[in-house]
Design a protein around this motif. Sequence first.
Motif, PDB file in Angstrom:
ATOM      1  N   GLU A   1     -11.322   8.041   7.585  1.00 15.85           N
ATOM      2  CA  GLU A   1     -10.167   7.288   7.094  1.00 15.85           C
ATOM      3  C   GLU A   1      -8.987   8.201   6.818  1.00 15.85           C
ATOM      4  N   LYS A   2      -9.270   9.444   6.448  1.00 14.82           N
ATOM      5  CA  LYS A   2      -8.199  10.340   5.987  1.00 14.82           C
ATOM      6  C   LYS A   2      -7.105  10.557   7.046  1.00 14.82           C
TER       7      LYS A   2
ATOM      8  N   ARG B   1      -4.923   7.460   7.050  1.00 15.05           N
ATOM      9  CA  ARG B   1      -4.086   7.402   5.839  1.00 15.05           C
ATOM     10  C   ARG B   1      -2.947   8.409   5.916  1.00 15.05           C
TER      11      ARG B   1
ATOM     12  N   SER C   1      -2.057   2.303  -4.070  1.00 13.14           N
ATOM     13  CA  SER C   1      -2.798   2.901  -2.967  1.00 13.14           C
ATOM     14  C   SER C   1      -4.257   2.466  -3.051  1.00 13.14           C
TER      15      SER C   1
ATOM     16  N   GLY D   1      -8.251   2.639  -0.622  1.00 16.66           N
ATOM     17  CA  GLY D   1      -8.985   3.056   0.573  1.00 16.66           C
ATOM     18  C   GLY D   1      -9.319   1.858   1.452  1.00 16.66           C
TER      19      GLY D   1
ATOM     20  N   TYR E   1      -6.737  -2.140   6.269  1.00 19.14           N
ATOM     21  CA  TYR E   1      -6.394  -2.040   4.843  1.00 19.14           C
ATOM     22  C   TYR E   1      -6.269  -3.406   4.171  1.00 19.14           C
TER      23      TYR E   1
ATOM     24  N   TRP F   1       0.874  -1.183   0.000  1.00 18.57           N
ATOM     25  CA  TRP F   1       0.000   0.000   0.000  1.00 18.57           C
ATOM     26  C   TRP F   1       0.906   1.227   0.000  1.00 18.57           C
TER      27      TRP F   1
ATOM     28  N   TYR G   1       0.580   5.752   0.237  1.00 22.46           N
ATOM     29  CA  TYR G   1      -0.298   6.898   0.483  1.00 22.46           C
ATOM     30  C   TYR G   1      -0.762   7.516  -0.844  1.00 22.46           C
TER      31      TYR G   1
ATOM     32  N   ALA H   1      -8.915   8.269  -1.352  1.00 25.12           N
ATOM     33  CA  ALA H   1      -9.114   6.827  -1.189  1.00 25.12           C
ATOM     34  C   ALA H   1      -9.377   6.232  -2.571  1.00 25.12           C
TER      35      ALA H   1
ATOM     36  N   CYS I   1       0.527  -3.340   4.405  1.00 27.12           N
ATOM     37  CA  CYS I   1      -0.440  -2.247   4.494  1.00 27.12           C
ATOM     38  C   CYS I   1      -0.399  -1.659   5.901  1.00 27.12           C
TER      39      CYS I   1
END
Length: 339
Positions: A269-270, A273, A256, A258, A215, A180, A182, A186, A210
């Motif tokens: 989620e932000k 992340r 990447s 979401g 994730y 994963w 960034y 998402a 991840c």
Amino acid sequence: MKPHAIKHFLNTQDWSRTDLDALLTQASLYKQHKLGDALKGKSIALVFFNPSLRTRTSFELGAFQLGGHAVVLQPGKDAWPIEFELGTVMDGDTEEHIAEVARVLSRYVDMIAVRAFPKFIDWSKDRQDQVLRGFAQHATVPVINLETITHPCQELAHVLALQEHFGTPDLRGKKYVLTWTYHPKALNTAVANSALTIATRMGMDVTLLCPTPEYILDERYMGWAQQNVAENGGSLSISHDTDSAYAGADIIYAKSWGALPYFGNWEPEKPIRDQYKHFIVDERKMALTNNGVFSHCLPLRRNIKATDAVMDSPQCIAINEAENRLHVQKAVMAALANQ
Ligand code: CP
């Protein structure tokens, strides 16, 4: 007599290893000899619900190079918006139903290919792959997945690039890390689902790297990966630690996506992340690998997902993988149009 069942290309998991290997062999031949007549007099409708650079260009040119013709349609832009719900009263924005669209196109063309990303509202709905399945259900010609919740054409291009890099079709024993990375938004899990599927199918030792357990990919694709390990050897592990996952790796594949528990509710989620920007593929982490190779499906945001130095290094085979889209898709079209 039972009618001949149409063979589609919706997921590699539906195809036998023998048939996938045959596609890869044919793709290598097309790479050596660009032109052919396998699609002479044949046509394909390329139905795009989402943008594309590689998929559209390589399918259009691939059809042309084999003597065929591609028609590009963008429902809602240059074609009518399509309804996919069964039994619905169509008093909204959609103008015609998939039951008519797929059958009409089937009277014109020999194959239909579809790109339809998730709507990113409700994963339980998006995971049904309703648009692709709707085309496959109603069409009377083969249907090809151009990326929905998986990306099988990318899988073949990826494997071909790895086989070329290592100089052998046998990838067993390679340490493969799907990492994963960034991204400010998402993104779709399609390429991650696909990479996990094909890497385990090829019998590699696969690590899904991840940030947190949230994730981990959908149980369908984790299940396919486990099934592939049982059938093909290799292994599957999950890691949340970059350095130990990169250590000794032969292949780093980045994407990447979401986190599915936040699907359709991305605000919470932000901040999670945002804590994992250090998952970027950089020179320091690549130096931990076994002189490993790096790839990505593209498009890629430089210095967000991978550094300039990694992208411009000889270890990066992302451009080879992108080129291979052309060759593998010609093999897929030739196989489907002449079944
Ligand atoms: N990798 C890939 O499918 O690229 P496009 O989105 O540009 O088609």
